[in-house]
Design a protein around this motif. Structure first.
Motif, PDB file in Angstrom:
ATOM      1  N   SER A 430       0.835  -1.214   0.000  1.00  0.00           N
ATOM      2  CA  SER A 430       0.000   0.000   0.000  1.00  0.00           C
ATOM      3  C   SER A 430       0.863   1.256   0.000  1.00  0.00           C
ATOM      4  N   TYR A 431       1.915   1.241   0.807  1.00  0.00           N
ATOM      5  CA  TYR A 431       2.820   2.396   0.848  1.00  0.00           C
ATOM      6  C   TYR A 431       3.490   2.590  -0.508  1.00  0.00           C
ATOM      7  N   GLY A 434       1.093   4.094  -2.918  1.00  0.00           N
ATOM      8  CA  GLY A 434       0.933   5.514  -2.642  1.00  0.00           C
ATOM      9  C   GLY A 434       2.111   6.329  -3.131  1.00  0.00           C
ATOM     10  N   GLN A 435       3.321   5.799  -2.978  1.00  0.00           N
ATOM     11  CA  GLN A 435       4.512   6.515  -3.415  1.00  0.00           C
ATOM     12  C   GLN A 435       4.599   6.589  -4.939  1.00  0.00           C
ATOM     13  N   THR A 437       2.006   6.746  -7.071  1.00  0.00           N
ATOM     14  CA  THR A 437       0.748   7.180  -7.659  1.00  0.00           C
ATOM     15  C   THR A 437       0.978   7.991  -8.932  1.00  0.00           C
ATOM     16  N   ALA A 520      -4.709   0.343  -6.987  1.00  0.00           N
ATOM     17  CA  ALA A 520      -3.840   1.129  -7.871  1.00  0.00           C
ATOM     18  C   ALA A 520      -4.406   1.222  -9.277  1.00  0.00           C
ATOM     19  N   TYR A 531      -0.695  14.835  -8.636  1.00  0.00           N
ATOM     20  CA  TYR A 531      -0.394  14.339  -7.282  1.00  0.00           C
ATOM     21  C   TYR A 531       0.864  14.990  -6.734  1.00  0.00           C
TER      22      TYR A 531
END
Length: 532
Positions: A430-431, A434-435, A437, A520, A531
């Motif tokens: 998940s991290y 997010g990084q 994106t 994602a 973003y």
């Protein structure tokens, strides 16, 4: 057993440390700008490491305190699961436990905080201040560290899961073992006659015989018998013998057998099958020649190609010479996992003695007849003490209590390890999503399809998992051999257990990776390109 459990708890702690280290790295990546500003204002690397270690140690101490609180509540539950394994008066939270917990908490805080602290304290001021804490500010070293922590988690989880699976399989096979008799609906108790009151053998036998007659009159009693050493009670005797029909061995090298004393209907009462010859009966008295029964293992071992009936056995201890008149089935005596041992039975009416175990087969719940059975014995002698009033099923369950306890706790530890690993893997993926994106948005804007994005994220996550599975299989192959003595009918390197557990862990890991990977694929390219 305690060493295995302690090692399992250590693995759980290391898995938790790896998980928290990953979280600390991820949290630290978002604080790169803060660390850069501190460094620019004069903070040296030691100060940054000290700050991060202080934070992680404080978390570990809080966790240790919460663990002590849970432990104080959990001890009673643990004892309730298997009351016979851990005596209540030996399990408590004393000063040593508190000091150990304090030391373990501090050490844990240092373990899961040191690697992230060292990694995050190496800051490129120019890059960190320019990127402002975005993904680009995280170095390759931090990404590699996170991957290593995931691999460690997966490997340790697989070791625990394999160990738990082996113990569960072993315990299942142990429960399938036939003890050699029927343990259901059997009530047992013990007594010992006072020597100064029953000095002669005929008086001892008269007491035993009257006990049998009185108990037989109790409503709900199907049959009753006496045995010296009841199976799984812990009582038993081994002795050296001489077989007169063959050459005598050297002194001290005579055959060793289990020796027991039973009444005529003992074998019928407990359910040991009669094989050949005859059982004890009213012909066998104090003034008649000693007769013996042997089990099948004894017959096969010492007379494999001969007829054992009519052969003689001499007891070295007192010179007793008896003749074999019958053969009965094998019955395990101490543990279900033991090899069958040669057993010899003599008759209570010929060798009465002071001690006896009463075995009562009932047509109702056995313990409900305990008061009536006591009263029946007191009708023979109102002063006769009795103890260890138990069912045979309880004794059988007690004999496997330590293995059940180990299996239960290892199963809980393995499930906990699997959960922590799955949560940790989910957090890492998940991290990462997010990084990345913005990168994902660019790929989708350039034409990448949903399956392409999904495959890319899953490959990254499963690569770490498969490496961890490989390392874990190698470690489990080496470490499970150390618990071979705890297994029954199961190899410490059982291939089925290794394959099934590896597939299970990979499946759970795939699910943990799939959820954030699926998220994602739902990224809006326009939002991702904006973003920050």
């Amino acid at each position: 057993i305690l060493l295995v459990l302690f090692a399992a708890v250590g693995c759980i702690l290391l898995i938790a440390c790896a998980n928290l280290a990953n979280l600390t790295l991820a949290r630290g990546a978002a604080r790169l700008k803060e660390f850069a500003l501190r460094t620019a204002l004069g903070a040296n690397r030691f100060r940054l490491v000290r700050q991060l270690l202080t934070e992680t140690t404080l978390l570990a101490l809080l966790g240790g305190g919460l663990g002590l609180l849970i432990a104080s509540w959990g001890i009673d539950g643990l004892l309730a699961v298997n009351p016979g394994v851990l005596p209540p008066n030996t399990v408590n939270l004393d000063t040593r436990v508190l000091l150990f917990t304090l030391g373990a908490s501090v050490l844990t805080g240092i373990i899961f905080g040191l690697a992230p602290a060292l990694q995050l304290s190496r800051i490129d001021l120019h890059t960190a201040l320019k990127e402002g804490g975005r993904a680009g500010g995280e170095g390759a070293g931090a990404r590699r560290a996170r991957s290593v922590f995931v691999v460690v988690q997966v490997a340790l989880s697989l070791v625990l899961l394999v160990g738990g699976a082996l113990l569960i399989k072993s315990f299942y096979k142990l429960l399938q073992v036939d003890p050699g008799f029927r343990p259901d609906k059997l009530l047992t108790l013990e007594y010992r006659l006072p020597r100064n009151k029953y000095t002669k053998a005929d008086g001892q036998w008269q007491f035993h015989r009257q006990v049998i007659d009185r108990i037989q009159e109790v409503p709900g009693v199907t049959s009753v018998a006496l045995i010296r050493g009841l199976p799984f009670s812990g009582n038993g005797q081994t002795t050296r013998i001489v077989l007169p029909d063959r050459e005598a061995p050297l002194k001290g090298q005579e055959p060793m057998v289990m020796w027991n004393t039973a009444t005529p209907n003992y074998f019928e009462t407990i359910g040991i099958p009669f094989i050949q010859g005859r059982l004890f009966d009213n012909r066998d008295q104090l003034n008649t020649p000693t007769v013996l029964l042997i089990n099948q293992t004894m017959a096969r071992r010492y007379w494999p190609d001969q007829e054992p009936l009519g052969k003689q056995i001499k007891l070295i201890a007192d010179g007793t010479l008896g003749t074999i008149v019958g053969i009965v089935g094998d019955a395990r005596h101490y543990y279900l996992s033991e090899e069958q041992q040669p057993q010899v039975y003599d008759c209570y009416s010929q060798v009465p003695g002071l001690f006896a175990t009463v075995v009562v087969r009932t047509s109702v719940e056995p313990m409900s007849l305990a008061p009536s059975v006591r009263k029946a014995i007191w009708k023979v002698d109102k002063d006769q003490p009795m103890w260890k009033v138990r069912t045979q099923e309880y004794l059988l369950a007690r004999s496997v209590a330590d293995k059940r306890f180990l299996m239960l706790l290892m199963g809980i530890f393995a499930a906990l390890a699997l959960t922590i690993t799955a949560v940790g893997l989910y957090g890492v993926v998940s991290y990462t999503v997010g990084q990345r994106t913005q990168e994902i948005g660019i790929r989708m804007a350039l034409g990448a399809r949903t399956p392409d994005i999904l495959s890319m994220i899953l490959r990254q996550g499963m690569r770490m998992v498969l490496i961890g599975v490989g390392v874990g299989l190698a470690a489990a192959f080496a470490l499970t051999r150390l618990m071979a003595s705890l297994l029954y009918g199961t190899s410490a390197t059982d291939p089925l257990a290794f394959i099934v557990i590896a597939l299970l862990l990979a499946g759970v890991a795939l699910l943990a990776c799939y959820v954030p990977a699926r998220r994602a694929t739902k990224v809006d390219p326009m939002v991702a390109l904006r973003y920050e």
